[in-house]
Design a protein around this motif. Structure first.
Motif, short mmCIF file in Angstrom:
data_model
loop_
_atom_site.label_atom_id
_atom_site.label_comp_id
_atom_site.label_asym_id
_atom_site.label_seq_id
_atom_site.Cartn_x
_atom_site.Cartn_y
_atom_site.Cartn_z
N ILE A 186 0.85 -1.19 0.00
CA ILE A 186 0.00 0.00 0.00
C ILE A 186 0.89 1.24 0.00
CG2 ILE A 186 -1.73 1.29 1.31
CD1 ILE A 186 -2.74 -1.36 2.42
N PRO A 187 0.67 2.18 -0.90
CA PRO A 187 1.52 3.39 -0.95
C PRO A 187 1.50 4.15 0.38
CG PRO A 187 0.16 3.22 -2.92
CD PRO A 187 -0.32 2.15 -1.98
N GLU A 188 2.67 4.54 0.82
CA GLU A 188 2.79 5.25 2.09
C GLU A 188 2.11 6.62 2.04
OE1 GLU A 188 3.88 4.49 5.06
OE2 GLU A 188 4.30 2.43 4.47
N ASP A 189 1.99 7.19 0.84
CA ASP A 189 1.35 8.51 0.72
C ASP A 189 -0.09 8.48 1.23
OD1 ASP A 189 3.69 9.34 -0.39
OD2 ASP A 189 2.98 9.29 -2.47
N ILE A 190 -0.77 7.38 0.95
CA ILE A 190 -2.16 7.26 1.39
C ILE A 190 -2.24 7.22 2.91
CG2 ILE A 190 -4.21 5.80 1.31
CD1 ILE A 190 -3.32 4.84 -1.42
N ILE A 191 -1.36 6.44 3.52
CA ILE A 191 -1.37 6.32 4.98
C ILE A 191 -0.97 7.65 5.63
CG2 ILE A 191 -0.47 5.02 6.93
CD1 ILE A 191 -2.13 3.38 4.93
N GLU A 192 0.04 8.31 5.08
CA GLU A 192 0.50 9.58 5.64
C GLU A 192 -0.59 10.65 5.53
OE1 GLU A 192 4.07 10.49 3.62
OE2 GLU A 192 5.26 8.93 4.62
N ALA A 193 -1.32 10.64 4.42
CA ALA A 193 -2.42 11.60 4.27
C ALA A 193 -3.49 11.38 5.33
CB ALA A 193 -3.01 11.50 2.87
N ILE A 213 -6.83 -4.30 0.51
CA ILE A 213 -6.32 -5.67 0.41
C ILE A 213 -7.45 -6.69 0.21
CG2 ILE A 213 -4.29 -5.14 1.81
CD1 ILE A 213 -5.66 -6.67 4.12
N LEU A 214 -8.66 -6.23 -0.09
CA LEU A 214 -9.76 -7.16 -0.29
C LEU A 214 -9.49 -8.17 -1.40
CD1 LEU A 214 -12.98 -4.99 0.19
CD2 LEU A 214 -12.05 -6.74 1.69
N PRO A 215 -8.88 -7.78 -2.53
CA PRO A 215 -8.55 -8.81 -3.54
C PRO A 215 -7.64 -9.91 -2.99
CG PRO A 215 -8.41 -6.62 -4.50
CD PRO A 215 -8.59 -6.43 -3.03
N THR A 216 -6.68 -9.53 -2.16
CA THR A 216 -5.79 -10.54 -1.56
C THR A 216 -6.56 -11.43 -0.60
OG1 THR A 216 -3.90 -9.05 -1.76
CG2 THR A 216 -3.70 -10.87 -0.20
N LEU A 217 -7.48 -10.86 0.17
CA LEU A 217 -8.30 -11.67 1.08
C LEU A 217 -9.17 -12.64 0.28
CD1 LEU A 217 -9.43 -9.00 3.72
CD2 LEU A 217 -7.58 -10.67 3.89
N GLY A 218 -9.66 -12.18 -0.87
CA GLY A 218 -10.41 -13.10 -1.73
C GLY A 218 -9.55 -14.23 -2.25
N LEU A 219 -8.31 -13.90 -2.63
CA LEU A 219 -7.39 -14.94 -3.08
C LEU A 219 -7.09 -15.94 -1.97
CD1 LEU A 219 -5.38 -16.11 -5.15
CD2 LEU A 219 -3.70 -14.46 -4.28
N VAL A 220 -6.88 -15.44 -0.76
CA VAL A 220 -6.62 -16.31 0.39
C VAL A 220 -7.81 -17.24 0.62
CG1 VAL A 220 -6.32 -16.35 2.89
CG2 VAL A 220 -4.96 -14.78 1.49
N THR A 221 -9.01 -16.70 0.48
CA THR A 221 -10.22 -17.51 0.69
C THR A 221 -10.30 -18.64 -0.31
OG1 THR A 221 -11.43 -15.61 1.59
CG2 THR A 221 -12.74 -17.46 0.74
N ILE A 222 -10.07 -18.35 -1.58
CA ILE A 222 -10.20 -19.40 -2.60
C ILE A 222 -9.07 -20.41 -2.49
CG2 ILE A 222 -8.92 -18.30 -4.49
CD1 ILE A 222 -12.32 -20.16 -4.69
N LEU A 223 -7.88 -19.97 -2.10
CA LEU A 223 -6.79 -20.92 -1.89
C LEU A 223 -7.09 -21.84 -0.70
CD1 LEU A 223 -3.61 -18.69 -2.46
CD2 LEU A 223 -4.54 -20.43 -3.99
#
Length: 304
Positions: A186-193, A213-223
């Motif tokens: 995740i870009p640090e600029d978003i967190i810093e803002a 990170i929802l796409p990654t959570l979806g990938l974890v679910t299907i795996l």
């Protein structure tokens, strides 16, 4: 030029296609074909269409074992979803924070069980949980919880949960590392803002980090789904092919093993085993299709 490029691409992908066809595609197609046949006592096979599937799903002798294994497999998957993935998310979120001392060491420790043999994992946990020579009862007694101890692997009510938690312990490093990689990307600029706007760390996680990170959570679910419905080795190591006590830990993988290869009083039937394997394949295929057609589309629309 285009023709030459196409031939060069074919030359490079041909070995991979040959290996995939030999060891994956052709055995799968042969399994689907074999499930449509029945064999007599002499081993002569005759085409019977969907008769094997009708037997598995409707014959009392077969359906009870199949639906018991299917139900246990769903419980096995549910425990991983409710314990493994949330804990993996928590560990990844903690290790992705700034200034966490020994973060690399912790990641290695949590991921290390994934690299160990399933046979070793099963044997060690059997020793730990054994009522005769295990250390679990003594450890619980030291913290005042000795009355909670029970032969969990020997009770029908707790055997499946215990084996599932053993699997969670071994493989929790996989979702942790996948989610950790997504969080640090995740870009640090978003967190810093968000920090400049006065958002708390809790709000940053729920409203910024988690949606990203929802796409990654979806990938974890299907795996997790695919791995759990292909599971076999840990239960076979701990409880054997019978998946006791009284088939309380029986899942589709162990049912397929007993059906295809035979075990004790159960006679081997490759055609019925192929039918069980085909049903396992269809269950996984439907689950993956639902994910890509429903969940993944929603995640893509959310990202846009």
């Amino acid at each position: 030029m285009k023709l030459g490029f196409s031939w060069r691409v074919l030359v490079f992908i041909a070995p991979a296609l040959l290996i995939y066809a030999t060891f994956s595609a052709l055995p799968l197609l042969d399994t689907l074909r074999l499930g449509l046949y029945s064999a007599d006592d002499t081993g002569l096979r005759t085409f019977t269409g969907l008769a094997n599937y009708n037997t598995i799903l409707n014959d009392p002798q077969w359906s009870a074992s199949f639906w018991n294994a299917m139900g246990n497999n769903l419980k096995f998957f549910a425990i991983h979803m409710l314990v493994q993935n949330p804990v993996g998310l928590l560990l990844a979120a903690l290790l992705s924070l700034r200034n966490v001392r020994f973060a690399a060491t912790y990641r290695t420790i949590f991921f290390l069980p994934t690299l160990l043999s399933v046979v070793i994992i099963g044997f060690v946990w059997q020793l730990i949980l054994s009522p005769l020579w295990g250390v679990s009862e003594r450890l619980l007694t030291l913290v005042g919880l000795g009355d909670w101890f029970a032969p969990w692997l020997g009770l029908e009510s707790s055997a499946l949960i215990t084996v599932s938690l053993m699997s969670v312990w071994q493989y929790i490093g996989v979702p942790m590392m996948l989610i950790y990689a997504a969080l640090i990307a995740i870009p640090e600029d978003i967190i810093e803002a968000a920090v400049v706007e006065g958002a708390s760390p809790w709000r940053i996680f729920w409203q910024i980090r988690l949606p990203l990170i929802l796409p990654t959570l979806g990938l974890v679910t299907i795996l997790t789904f695919v791995a759990n419905f292909n599971a076999f080795d840990l239960i076979y190591t701990v409880k054997g092919a019978v998946a006791g006590p009284n088939y309380s830990t029986d899942i589709l993988g162990t049912l397929f093993y007993r059906t295809f290869f035979g075990y004790q009083s159960q006679v081997a039937s490759p055609t019925m085993g192929a039918a069980v394997a085909t049903i396992m394949f269809l269950v996984i295929l439907v689950g993956v299709a639902v994910y890509f057609l429903a969940v993944q589309r929603k995640l893509q629309r959310f990202a846009m």
